[in-house]
Design a protein around this motif. Structure first.
Motif, PDB file in Angstrom:
ATOM      1  N   GLY A 178       0.931  -1.111  -0.108  1.00 24.00           N
ATOM      2  CA  GLY A 178       0.039   0.051  -0.095  1.00 24.00           C
ATOM      3  C   GLY A 178       0.929   1.176   0.008  1.00 24.00           C
ATOM      4  O   GLY A 178       2.175   1.216   0.333  1.00 24.00           O
ATOM      5  N   GLY A 179       0.229   2.337  -0.345  1.00 24.87           N
ATOM      6  CA  GLY A 179       0.995   3.646  -0.083  1.00 24.87           C
ATOM      7  C   GLY A 179       0.084   4.921   0.370  1.00 24.87           C
ATOM      8  O   GLY A 179      -1.164   4.748   0.564  1.00 24.87           O
ATOM      9  N   ALA A 180       0.760   5.734   0.403  1.00 24.38           N
ATOM     10  CA  ALA A 180      -0.142   7.144   1.071  1.00 24.38           C
ATOM     11  C   ALA A 180       0.733   8.225   0.474  1.00 24.38           C
ATOM     12  O   ALA A 180       1.557   9.112   1.064  1.00 24.38           O
ATOM     13  CB  ALA A 180      -0.109   7.131   2.584  1.00 24.38           C
ATOM     14  N   LEU A 209      -5.497   7.475  -1.023  1.00 23.33           N
ATOM     15  CA  LEU A 209      -5.101   8.405  -2.059  1.00 23.33           C
ATOM     16  C   LEU A 209      -6.123   9.725  -2.074  1.00 23.33           C
ATOM     17  O   LEU A 209      -7.348   9.549  -1.800  1.00 23.33           O
ATOM     18  CB  LEU A 209      -5.494   7.841  -3.356  1.00 23.33           C
ATOM     19  N   ASP A 210      -5.739  10.691  -2.474  1.00 23.87           N
ATOM     20  CA  ASP A 210      -6.565  11.959  -2.805  1.00 23.87           C
ATOM     21  C   ASP A 210      -7.453  12.333  -1.491  1.00 23.87           C
ATOM     22  O   ASP A 210      -8.729  12.725  -1.784  1.00 23.87           O
ATOM     23  CB  ASP A 210      -7.565  11.718  -4.084  1.00 23.87           C
ATOM     24  N   PHE A 211      -6.859  12.459  -0.382  1.00 24.50           N
ATOM     25  CA  PHE A 211      -7.560  13.118   0.901  1.00 24.50           C
ATOM     26  C   PHE A 211      -7.735  14.739   0.705  1.00 24.50           C
ATOM     27  O   PHE A 211      -7.174  15.483  -0.285  1.00 24.50           O
ATOM     28  CB  PHE A 211      -6.453  12.767   1.826  1.00 24.50           C
ATOM     29  N   GLY A 212      -8.688  15.169   1.343  1.00 22.20           N
ATOM     30  CA  GLY A 212      -8.864  16.664   1.176  1.00 22.20           C
ATOM     31  C   GLY A 212     -10.249  16.959   0.549  1.00 22.20           C
ATOM     32  O   GLY A 212     -10.989  16.099  -0.046  1.00 22.20           O
ATOM     33  N   LEU A 213     -10.244  18.310   0.065  1.00 17.86           N
ATOM     34  CA  LEU A 213     -11.362  18.555  -0.583  1.00 17.86           C
ATOM     35  C   LEU A 213     -10.931  19.552  -1.793  1.00 17.86           C
ATOM     36  O   LEU A 213     -11.870  19.862  -2.787  1.00 17.86           O
ATOM     37  CB  LEU A 213     -12.253  19.582   0.285  1.00 17.86           C
TER      38      LEU A 213
END
Ligand SMILES: [Zn+2]
Length: 410
Positions: A178-180, A209-213
């Motif tokens: 896995g990755g972050a 992946l692609d956290f946030g807004l």
């Protein structure tokens, strides 16, 4: 034909209109018919719903149940990562085994029978959590099939030595990498390293992946590019992707087409996403839950999962995947019976597809791994949060829960 056990009057999810009998032999489903051998030992399910054991694609057993050890104020993702990083310094193998085991038992009792657990590795924790979870995997194999996905929660490129520990974990028996990418300054650089590890060890990939807004930059495009380049379609999943919830309809459509053509699956973690997202807003708070059912309708493999249990990322958790399907349906405004049934599929058949579980499903020849719910249909399970009453793995009963009883005055 003789059977070890027959479950009578079962409504199998997906074909729940009609009740059938399910016969087990030698740990497998041997036959399904409207009426099977009366001489075999049997249990009458009285028209209850039967599903293959539920599937959790994304849960962090190693950092579950540490709420009492963490102090948080703002409730943001960054704060949760920092609080857990600090608590992690004191993790021992026995401690991880004990907490993870407690969470695992809850999951088993809620009907979960297959699980991908994400495990943090870095030069400080080393293989402590991996070793604890590998033991747990063995000790609970009678009740649940577990795979380990090792990932660098505190960064890979910016954390020298981390990749060496990832390699050791994969050599020791971790099943998935896995990755972050958001944890490294060079996110694309991390994505490249994760694909390189996946190819070296011939394992599937599962990114946070692609956290946030803020959707002005998405890492999903790079993940899909690499998936195409290395022919890893069907072997890559991405989790959270809260940024997708901020996309305009036409951009959402573009991303959906990209995912579909690359063969990248998506996991949404409603409980965590709802808890962490939009902390900088003081009203009209955006909820950050990606409309997963819209991706599923476009043929993308979609999964709903628990993610965290009783820690700063998510201070909740009964490990119920039926509850997760209900929570998602509610927040995503899914109300039709077909829509709710599809939500249940995202904690069962769709999740099994994400994990490439080829022997999943109640069908002759497959392992007799199934759970009984106190309702008659998938839609009812989601709308009414129907309890899971029993589970059978390899044809053997693994747990029982009693249906509630009303004690009327005599
Ligand atoms: Zn996660």
């Amino acid at each position: 034909m003789s059977f070890d056990l027959v479950l009578k009057n079962a409504r199998i999810g997906g074909a729940e209109e009609q009740a059938v009998d399910i016969g087990f032999r030698d740990g497998r489903v041997a036959a399904i018919a409207s009426e099977l051998d009366q001489d075999a030992p049997f249990e009458d399910l009285e028209n209850r719903l039967v599903l293959p054991g539920l599937v959790e694609t994304h849960i962090h057993l190693d950092k579950s149940c540490i709420l009492g050890r963490c102090h948080t104020v703002n409730g943001t993702l960054d704060e949760a990562i920092a609080a857990v990083a600090a608590a992690k310094r004191n993790f021992t193998e026995a401690d991880v085994y004990e907490r993870a085991g407690k969470t695992l038992e809850k999951a088993v009792l809620q009907g979960t029978m297959r699980m991908r657990t994400h495990v943090e590795v870095d030069p400080r924790i080393g293989l402590t959590s991996v070793r604890a979870l590998l033991r747990l995997k063995q000790d609970y194999a009678w009740a649940i099939g577990i795979e380990l996905c090792v990932f660098p929660q505190e960064g890979l490129l910016d954390d020298p030595g981390c990749e060496d520990v990832m390699v050791e974990a994969l050599e020791l028996g971790a099943d998935v990498v896995g990755g972050a990418p958001y944890m490294d300054k060079d996110a694309h650089g991390q994505i490249a390293r994760i694909f390189s590890l996946a190819r070296r060890f011939d394992v599937d990939i599962d990114f946070h992946l692609d956290f946030g807004l803020d959707p002005s930059h998405l890492d999903i495009e790079e993940v899909c590019r690499k998936t195409d380049k290395y022919g890893w379609g069907g072997r890559v999943a991405v989790g959270h992707v809260t940024k997708f919830s901020s996309l305009s309809p036409d951009r959402f459509e573009t991303v959906a087409r990209l995912l579909e053509s690359a063969g990248v699956a998506v996991t949404v973690l409603p409980s965590t996403d709802l808890f962490l997202t939009g902390r900088d807003h003081d009203h009209d708070v955006p909820r950050g839950v990606t409309p997963l059912h819209k991706l599923k309708a476009q043929g993308i493999t979609c999964s709903l999962s628990t993610n965290n249990v009783l820690n700063p990322f998510t201070p909740f958790g009964d490990c119920s995947l039926v509850r997760m399907a209900n929570l998602y349906a509610n927040i995503a405004q899914v109300g039709s019976p077909a829509g709710m049934a599809a939500c249940l599929d995202m904690v069962s058949s769709q999740s099994a597809k994400l994990m490439n579980l080829d022997d999943y499903g109640i069908a002759p020849g497959n392992p007799a791994d199934l759970v009984v719910l106190d309702c008659a249909s998938r839609a009812e399970a989601v709308s009414e949060l129907s309890p899971v009453l029993a589970g059978f793995k390899g044809g053997v009963r693994t747990f029982s829960r009693s249906a509630p009883i009303l004690h009327r005055p005599v």
